[in-house]
Motif scaffolding. Structure first.
Motif, PDB file in Angstrom:
ATOM      1  N   LYS A   1       0.816  -1.225   0.000  1.00  0.00           N
ATOM      2  CA  LYS A   1       0.000   0.000   0.000  1.00  0.00           C
ATOM      3  C   LYS A   1       0.850   1.276   0.000  1.00  0.00           C
ATOM      4  O   LYS A   1       0.462   2.295   0.588  1.00  0.00           O
ATOM      5  CB  LYS A   1      -0.962   0.006   1.185  1.00  0.00           C
ATOM      6  CG  LYS A   1      -2.006  -1.097   1.104  1.00  0.00           C
ATOM      7  CD  LYS A   1      -3.016  -1.001   2.198  1.00  0.00           C
ATOM      8  CE  LYS A   1      -4.109  -2.039   2.018  1.00  0.00           C
ATOM      9  NZ  LYS A   1      -5.064  -2.063   3.097  1.00  0.00           N
TER      10      LYS A   1
ATOM     11  N   SER B   1     -10.025  -5.079  10.655  1.00  0.00           N
ATOM     12  CA  SER B   1     -10.404  -3.661  10.644  1.00  0.00           C
ATOM     13  C   SER B   1     -10.874  -3.213  12.023  1.00  0.00           C
ATOM     14  O   SER B   1     -10.630  -2.067  12.431  1.00  0.00           O
ATOM     15  CB  SER B   1     -11.470  -3.390   9.588  1.00  0.00           C
ATOM     16  OG  SER B   1     -12.560  -4.236   9.809  1.00  0.00           O
TER      17      SER B   1
ATOM     18  N   HIS C   1      -7.823  -2.932  14.265  1.00  0.00           N
ATOM     19  CA  HIS C   1      -7.007  -1.779  13.900  1.00  0.00           C
ATOM     20  C   HIS C   1      -7.337  -0.574  14.799  1.00  0.00           C
ATOM     21  O   HIS C   1      -6.491   0.274  15.070  1.00  0.00           O
ATOM     22  CB  HIS C   1      -7.275  -1.448  12.427  1.00  0.00           C
ATOM     23  CG  HIS C   1      -6.554  -0.244  11.942  1.00  0.00           C
ATOM     24  ND1 HIS C   1      -5.190  -0.206  11.832  1.00  0.00           N
ATOM     25  CD2 HIS C   1      -7.001   0.978  11.562  1.00  0.00           C
ATOM     26  CE1 HIS C   1      -4.833   0.990  11.397  1.00  0.00           C
ATOM     27  NE2 HIS C   1      -5.908   1.717  11.228  1.00  0.00           N
TER      28      HIS C   1
ATOM     29  N   ASP D   1      -2.151  -2.788   9.469  1.00  0.00           N
ATOM     30  CA  ASP D   1      -2.758  -2.836   8.144  1.00  0.00           C
ATOM     31  C   ASP D   1      -2.685  -4.268   7.617  1.00  0.00           C
ATOM     32  O   ASP D   1      -2.050  -5.120   8.246  1.00  0.00           O
ATOM     33  CB  ASP D   1      -2.030  -1.893   7.180  1.00  0.00           C
ATOM     34  CG  ASP D   1      -2.975  -1.262   6.180  1.00  0.00           C
ATOM     35  OD1 ASP D   1      -3.999  -1.897   5.871  1.00  0.00           O
ATOM     36  OD2 ASP D   1      -2.698  -0.138   5.731  1.00  0.00           O
TER      37      ASP D   1
END
Lengths: 679, 199
Positions: A22, A73, A76, A88
């Motif tokens: 990313k 998620s 996170h 991530d």
């Protein structure tokens, strides 16, 4: 060079090069961090592109055991100094692995060794350190994690790390590199969970996490792994069933009086009595509670002797029967179990429950007796998992179990039998307390049950599996080297698969992809799947496959060209040009397809091959050509007849012409002679 | 397959054509007798000069009697020329008719023109046959060529509904084409076309 996972029995192999994730993180493939390997993931040092001081680690996960990407998620958002924060994730191509892709989860890197390192020296943590630096922060971390609706499932000394040199700061490790609790040792699992198949332990609960915390506290306080005292996992389970967790694990260890209280509370086998967050928080605040010692279930006056064991409690009987499935059927069927329950155990409720379980139409075939056996186990010990031979899982766990083993025909068959035998409703019926979550799952299954028996594309067991395992990667053979956990990764993976295929394109949408899309793609694909099912004419299925992919492209990534996929689609569609009768039009369509593939838009291909006007026009022209051919052959037949009779015909016509010529000639002769004679 | 044309009902009675009175030999005999009484010299010339037509009538067994008609028209023209000579002289006695019949030129005119009739009759059918052969070949080539084009464009499916050509008909036709004087070398292309058409 591929990543090798210890669960596969291979030694770790190191890749070379770096992977940019990313545009923010660089995984150093040649720099493994083996000390932090998870059971199904290899750890590699990772650097943040803009902040080199950040201490990061990337877990490269074994694709056979899908990581809990759904939880990533949520996790996170958990930012706690005592938690290995998940930073991530992505799917990365491993250098030198022939294009093979792996899920990579990037986390904060711990600074020290795992807590389990104390087992080597046998030096326990002091009570003060344990309470202040370990229990308190870990409980806070669990509060944050549970608040996100996620349960950890991997609390154990190997997954808790020292986070400073002094050894008085701890970090709770990750929990998302493998399915929930799949590789948790039986010692750290509650009695119901440890009787499940590894992948069938479900999504867990706060109670499970606090139970595991209790076992970990015991390990830290004694400096010994409680699991080490058991030779096998079965022995640990047997001990827990026979003596209860606290007695089985604490045994002869000396536990300080200060810790005895929380240990009794956390290791209680009664979920209602087990300590959870509030209880531990109160205890940490100094309020002393006195947890009731969990009483063991009733024991029989005489032991039931079976498989070389003396079984005293119903749950022991159930566990032993489950391990000796076929032999145990005899005891259930010949009334031995019934007699033991009535005369020795004297538990009327249990006896009645077992009679209800046996009261089904036990057909003489194996399936009938398996059903009776499975129901009997539930009746004997209602808190144990739903089990059919080797297939054992909690109500939500059986979906994960069949998901992880979705390529195993035996597991698939077992799941279908569990559903067909109605074991889940029976299990719920046997519970004294009903969990609303279980009712919700059952209601969802009942709603989808009708598609289980369907053989059409996009339905059946595969669809159920994807429905209940939202992040299970697509199991299509096209993605053998890829990892497609959700629809966002689908099209790029299809493009890569198409590039690998070259000119040998047999299909682009198989049953697995259809089932995956039927769950993950929000628009209806029923018409396309119906066309794919239709075997005649064969090109309809091919067009339908491209149509499915075109719809996905239009909705998910309309502006992203997929050139390799388009070329593969052209190869797939080439036989479909036979839908046109005209050979010249076929050539024209093929050339248009090749041109259209350059755009990388599948919709463009369909506009060439599936244009209704062209198909209709071709059909009409073909009818006209057929008619013309018919007339031509009819004329040919007539011509052959003429050839056969042409002498007679020539004679006839010749005679006519001769007579006519003679007549005309005679007339001319007479006229001319008359003119000369008379004038 | 093409449907066979519906057969005519067996019960349908054949239409009875009214036979023209001129076709009856008796009528002709009567006409000749009457004309012989009224114009004896002319009739003598005509009867004598039309002998080739009589012969043609006897040997011609074709229902349409093309040979008879061909010979008759020209024979009649020749006889008419001789008769005109007699009429022009103003003497239409039997003696004059005998004199004219005694002149071999007159016989030459009458029989010569009849002979011309025979010549025409025997020349034209072979001529027509030759023309017909060429025409059939051209037609056949065109049909096969078109069928080949259709098959190339639409595939063999285009022939699915077409009638089958009876094999014996093709064999008979080939036999007819091989008849003496009509044999021709068939090229490979022709054979290919035949195969396509027959498939």
């Amino acid at each position: 060079m591929a990543v090798k996972f210890s669960s596969g029995g291979d030694e770790q192999q190191v890749g070379s090069g770096e992977i940019l994730v990313k545009n923010r993180y660089v995984i150093q493939c040649s720099n493994p961090d083996a000390a932090y390997d998870a059971p199904t993931a290899r750890a590699y040092k990772t650097v943040h592109v803009r902040d080199k001081t950040r201490n990061l680690i990337a877990f490269i996960c074994d694709p056979r055991y899908p990581p809990r990407l759904g939880a990533v998620s949520a996790l996170h958002r958990v930012d706690h100094r005592n938690y290995m924060r998940v930073v991530d994730w992505d799917i990365v191509e491993w250098p030198g692995a022939e294009g093979r892709r792996y899920p990579a989860i990037i986390c904060e890197r711990p600074k020290g060794k795992p807590l389990s390192s104390i087992f080597e020296t046998g030096q326990p943590l002091s009570e003060e350190v344990l309470i202040r630096a370990f229990i308190q922060p870990i409980v806070n971390v669990l509060r944050d994690i549970h608040n996100q609706g996620v349960f950890h499932g991997r609390i154990r000394p190997e997954n808790i790390y020292f986070d400073n040199e002094a050894g008085d700061e701890f970090l709770l490790g990750e929990c998302c590199t493998a399915p929930q609790a799949m590789f948790q040792s039986a010692t750290y699992l509650t009695i119901p969970a440890c009787q499940c198949s590894p992948a069938g332990r479900g999504s867990g609960s706060a109670l499970d996490d606090f139970y595991a915390l209790g076992v970990t506290i015991l390990a830290a306080s004694t400096g010994m792994d409680p699991a080490a005292k058991f030779e096998t996992e079965e022995a640990a389970i047997q001990a827990k069933l026979s003596y209860g967790t606290y007695s089985a694990l604490v045994g002869s260890h000396r536990v300080s009086t200060g810790l005895m209280e929380p240990l009794r509370g956390l290791l209680s086998d009664d979920p209602d009595e087990r300590w959870v967050l509030d209880d531990v928080a109160l205890w940490l605040d100094g309020r002393r509670l006195s947890p009731k010692q969990h009483s063991l279930p009733d024991k029989g006056s005489r032991a039931l002797k079976f498989a070389g064991e003396d079984l005293n409690m119903a749950r022991e009987v159930a566990y032993c029967f489950a391990r000796n499935w076929e032999q145990a059927k005899t005891l259930v069927q010949d009334g031995t179990l019934d007699t033991w329950l009535r005369r020795s155990l004297s538990d009327e409720d249990r006896t009645e429950a077992v009679n209800v379980a046996k009261g089904v139409d036990a057909e003489s075939n194996a399936e009938g007796s398996d059903r009776m056996m499975a129901r009997t186990l539930i009746a004997l010990s209602p808190d144990r998992p739903i089990q059919l031979k080797e297939f054992a899982g909690t109500v939500d766990g059986i979906f994960q179990l069949v998901g992880v083993h979705s390529q195993d025909p035996e597991m698939r068959s077992a799941f279908e039998q569990v559903v067909a035998m109605g074991l889940m409703p029976f299990w719920l019926e046997m519970q004294s307390k009903t969990d609303p979550e279980h009712l919700r799952i059952l209601a969802k299954l009942e709603k989808l049950k009708h598609i289980l028996g369907q053989t059409r594309i996009g339905a059946g067991l595969n669809a159920i599996i994807y429905q209940f395992n939202q992040h299970l990667p697509c199991q299509s053979s096209l993605f053998e080297k890829d990892f497609v956990p959700d629809i966002d990764y689908f099209l790029p993976a299809m493009n890569r698969a198409a590039a690998r295929m070259g000119n040998e394109v047999e299909y682009l949408v198989d049953r697995q992809i259809a089932a995956f899309l039927s769950v993950h793609f929000k628009r209806s694909l029923g018409d396309e799947f119906r066309d794919m099912d239709a075997a005649d004419p064969p090109y309809i299925g091919r067009i339908a496959q491209v149509s499915v992919l075109a719809k996905v492209q239009e909705l998910i990534a309309p502006k992203v060209p997929l050139p390799e996929l388009a070329v593969a689609a052209v190869t797939l569609l080439t036989p479909a040009i036979e839908r046109f009768h005209s050979h010249s039009h076929r050539q024209e369509v093929l050339s248009k397809l090749m041109k259209a593939s350059a755009s990388g838009k599948l919709k463009d291909l369909l506009e060439v091959i599936d244009r209704k006007e062209d198909v209709e026009m071709d059909k009409r022209s073909f009818m006209a050509a057929t008619h013309e051919y018919f007339n031509s052959v009819s004329n040919q037949i007539q011509l052959y007849r003429d050839i056969v009779n042409r002498r007679a015909i020539a004679q006839q016509i010749g005679g006519q012409i001769a007579a006519a010529i003679a007549g005309i000639l005679a007339g001319l002769i007479v006229s001319i002679t008359s003119i000369f004679k008379f004038f | 397959m093409a449907k066979k044309p519906a057969k005519k009902s067996a019960k349908a009675k054949p239409a009875v054509a009214k036979k023209s009175p001129m076709r009856s030999p008796l009528v002709w005999l009567l006409i000749i007798i009457v004309a012989g009484v009224l114009f004896p010299a002319t009739m003598l010339l005509i009867v004598s000069g039309m002998v080739p037509t009589l012969v043609a009538f006897i040997v011609d067994n074709h229902p349409r009697r093309h040979a008879t008609r061909t010979v008759a028209y020209l024979n009649m023209a020749g006889t008419f020329i001789v008769a005109m000579d007699m009429w022009q002289s103003g003497d239409d006695s039997l003696q004059r008719a005998a004199e004219m019949l005694g002149d071999p030129i007159n016989w030459g005119i009458m029989f010569g023109l009849a002979g011309l009739g025979w010549a025409i009759y025997y020349t034209l059918p072979p001529l027509v046959l030759s023309v017909k052969t060429i025409s059939n070949d051209v037609q056949m080539k065109k049909l096969k060529q078109r069928q080949l084009e259709l098959t190339k464009e639409w595939g063999l499916e285009v022939a699915d509904t077409a009638p089958l050509i009876p094999e014996d008909l093709i064999a008979d036709a080939e036999e007819a084409m091989k008849a003496p004087g009509e044999q021709r070398k068939r090229t490979e292309e022709d054979k290919d076309k035949d195969q396509v058409a027959e498939s």
